[in-house]
Design a protein around this motif. Structure first.
Motif, mmCIF file in Angstrom:
data_model
loop_
_atom_site.group_PDB
_atom_site.id
_atom_site.type_symbol
_atom_site.label_atom_id
_atom_site.label_comp_id
_atom_site.label_asym_id
_atom_site.label_seq_id
_atom_site.Cartn_x
_atom_site.Cartn_y
_atom_site.Cartn_z
ATOM 1 N N UNK A 268 11.218 1.336 -7.979
ATOM 2 C CA UNK A 268 12.176 2.440 -8.113
ATOM 3 C C UNK A 268 13.597 1.875 -8.257
ATOM 4 N N UNK A 269 14.291 2.229 -9.344
ATOM 5 C CA UNK A 269 15.621 1.669 -9.576
ATOM 6 C C UNK A 269 16.747 2.435 -8.879
ATOM 7 N N UNK A 270 16.421 3.493 -8.146
ATOM 8 C CA UNK A 270 17.439 4.338 -7.542
ATOM 9 C C UNK A 270 17.563 4.091 -6.040
ATOM 10 N N UNK A 271 18.585 4.697 -5.462
ATOM 11 C CA UNK A 271 18.740 4.631 -4.005
ATOM 12 C C UNK A 271 19.294 5.975 -3.512
ATOM 13 N N UNK A 272 19.225 6.175 -2.211
ATOM 14 C CA UNK A 272 19.755 7.412 -1.625
ATOM 15 C C UNK A 272 18.978 8.645 -2.051
ATOM 16 N N UNK A 273 19.712 9.714 -2.322
ATOM 17 C CA UNK A 273 19.091 10.988 -2.663
ATOM 18 C C UNK A 273 18.290 10.907 -3.962
ATOM 19 N N UNK A 274 18.819 10.194 -4.968
ATOM 20 C CA UNK A 274 18.102 10.103 -6.242
ATOM 21 C C UNK A 274 16.773 9.359 -6.067
ATOM 22 N N UNK A 275 16.753 8.384 -5.171
ATOM 23 C CA UNK A 275 15.501 7.681 -4.892
ATOM 24 C C UNK A 275 14.468 8.634 -4.286
ATOM 25 N N UNK A 276 14.919 9.456 -3.332
ATOM 26 C CA UNK A 276 14.013 10.403 -2.681
ATOM 27 C C UNK A 276 13.436 11.393 -3.697
ATOM 28 N N UNK A 277 14.291 11.925 -4.578
ATOM 29 C CA UNK A 277 13.835 12.874 -5.594
ATOM 30 C C UNK A 277 12.842 12.196 -6.537
ATOM 31 N N UNK A 278 13.175 10.979 -6.967
ATOM 32 C CA UNK A 278 12.307 10.223 -7.871
ATOM 33 C C UNK A 278 10.941 9.988 -7.238
ATOM 34 N N UNK A 279 10.932 9.540 -5.975
ATOM 35 C CA UNK A 279 9.674 9.226 -5.298
ATOM 36 C C UNK A 279 8.847 10.479 -5.010
ATOM 37 N N UNK A 280 9.530 11.590 -4.679
ATOM 38 C CA UNK A 280 8.800 12.840 -4.457
ATOM 39 C C UNK A 280 8.123 13.307 -5.746
ATOM 40 N N UNK A 281 8.839 13.165 -6.869
ATOM 41 C CA UNK A 281 8.265 13.549 -8.161
ATOM 42 C C UNK A 281 7.048 12.706 -8.506
ATOM 43 N N UNK A 282 7.159 11.400 -8.270
ATOM 44 C CA UNK A 282 6.040 10.496 -8.545
ATOM 45 C C UNK A 282 4.867 10.781 -7.608
ATOM 46 N N UNK A 283 5.165 11.139 -6.362
ATOM 47 C CA UNK A 283 4.104 11.477 -5.406
ATOM 48 C C UNK A 283 3.334 12.703 -5.887
ATOM 49 N N UNK A 284 4.044 13.689 -6.448
ATOM 50 C CA UNK A 284 3.380 14.881 -6.974
ATOM 51 C C UNK A 284 2.518 14.532 -8.195
ATOM 52 N N UNK B 50 0.848 -1.195 0.000
ATOM 53 C CA UNK B 50 0.000 0.000 0.000
ATOM 54 C C UNK B 50 0.883 1.244 0.000
ATOM 55 N N UNK B 51 0.512 2.223 -0.805
ATOM 56 C CA UNK B 51 1.220 3.508 -0.814
ATOM 57 C C UNK B 51 0.259 4.568 -0.294
ATOM 58 N N UNK B 52 0.666 5.265 0.761
ATOM 59 C CA UNK B 52 -0.155 6.334 1.331
ATOM 60 C C UNK B 52 0.491 7.672 0.974
ATOM 61 N N UNK B 53 -0.291 8.555 0.400
ATOM 62 C CA UNK B 53 0.192 9.879 0.030
ATOM 63 C C UNK B 53 -0.433 10.887 0.981
ATOM 64 N N UNK B 54 0.404 11.525 1.810
ATOM 65 C CA UNK B 54 -0.100 12.475 2.803
ATOM 66 C C UNK B 54 0.473 13.862 2.548
ATOM 67 N N UNK B 55 -0.371 14.860 2.734
ATOM 68 C CA UNK B 55 0.020 16.239 2.456
ATOM 69 C C UNK B 55 -0.669 17.132 3.471
ATOM 70 N N UNK B 56 0.096 18.029 4.111
ATOM 71 C CA UNK B 56 -0.566 18.889 5.095
ATOM 72 C C UNK B 56 -1.381 19.974 4.393
ATOM 73 N N UNK B 57 -2.384 20.478 5.106
ATOM 74 C CA UNK B 57 -3.342 21.420 4.525
ATOM 75 C C UNK B 57 -2.665 22.685 4.001
ATOM 76 N N UNK B 58 -1.672 23.202 4.744
ATOM 77 C CA UNK B 58 -0.998 24.439 4.318
ATOM 78 C C UNK B 58 -0.337 24.273 2.955
ATOM 79 N N UNK B 59 0.283 23.104 2.760
ATOM 80 C CA UNK B 59 0.946 22.849 1.482
ATOM 81 C C UNK B 59 -0.077 22.787 0.349
ATOM 82 N N UNK B 60 -1.214 22.146 0.608
ATOM 83 C CA UNK B 60 -2.252 22.050 -0.419
ATOM 84 C C UNK B 60 -2.830 23.431 -0.741
ATOM 85 N N UNK B 61 -3.017 24.270 0.288
ATOM 86 C CA UNK B 61 -3.499 25.640 0.058
ATOM 87 C C UNK B 61 -2.526 26.394 -0.839
ATOM 88 N N UNK B 62 -1.230 26.195 -0.593
ATOM 89 C CA UNK B 62 -0.205 26.859 -1.408
ATOM 90 C C UNK B 62 -0.282 26.386 -2.859
#
Length: 199
Positions: A57-73, A3-15
């Motif tokens: 995700x084929x990456x690890x470390x910082x590149x993994x985080x960037x990749x996953x953040x992009x996909x989350x968006x 399961x993948x849960x995507x969570x976002x705080x209200x302030x960020x969504x307002x922005x």
């Protein structure tokens, strides 16, 4: 079960909704009360493709985080569009055309070795070439060719990870006859050569 849960705080969504508050009024209003707003709807093929990319995700470390953040968006964009569609305003598409685009996507990936050419595809779904491309980009965020390429490469990755096929066999099974082109496309998408992934 994964399961993948995507969570976002209200302030960020307002922005993010800045300048488009009217469209997202219902969602934003429920968040003003600081109550969790659970967005549950169908998982579209586009969302499923993004989820699959996140899980593999084929990456690890910082590149993994960037990749996953992009996909989350990307997931967030699809979900917000699902909850508060922009409607048909000259750039949007109606429900009938959306169904045709999903049908076109199914036709494209039904037989990865022998997909229909663009003329056959447009005749099969009843949309002209320009409209199919425009609607396809709106529904899936990419052109029909890019959609097919991504599915082919994802399928090849799964074959190689299974360990029962070599690179040439995997390339042919997903419709690539030029091995060097396949290797280049695979490395561009996953950041690793197919031969190394198999090892």
């Amino acid at each position: 079960m994964l399961r993948i849960a995507l969570m976002l705080d209200a302030d960020h969504l307002f922005t993010l909704a800045n300048g488009d508050e009217d469209r997202f009024y219902t969602v934003l209003k429920s968040l003003e009360k600081k109550a969790p707003c659970r967005m549950v709807d169908a998982i579209t093929p586009a969302m499923r493709a993004i989820l699959k990319q996140m899980l593999h995700c084929p990456y690890c470390g910082m590149t993994q985080r960037i990749f996953l953040e992009g996909k989350a968006m990307e997931l967030l964009a699809h979900k917000l569009e699902q909850i508060c569609p922009c409607g048909c305003d000259g750039t949007g598409i109606n429900a009938s055309d959306t169904e045709r685009v999903h049908y076109a996507a199914r036709l494209l990936v039904h037989d990865l070795e022998n997909p229909p050419d663009i003329m056959t595809l447009t005749r099969s779904v009843g949309l002209n070439r320009n409209k199919l491309h425009r609607c396809f980009r709106q529904v899936f965020g990419r052109s029909p060719f890019e959609y097919l390429r991504n599915h082919r490469l994802q399928a090849a990755m799964q074959l190689l990870q299974g360990g029962e096929t070599n690179v040439t066999e995997a390339a042919l099974m997903v419709g690539y006859t030029n091995l060097s082109y396949f290797t280049k496309a695979f490395k561009s998408m996953f950041g690793v050569a197919p031969g190394k992934l198999r090892k």
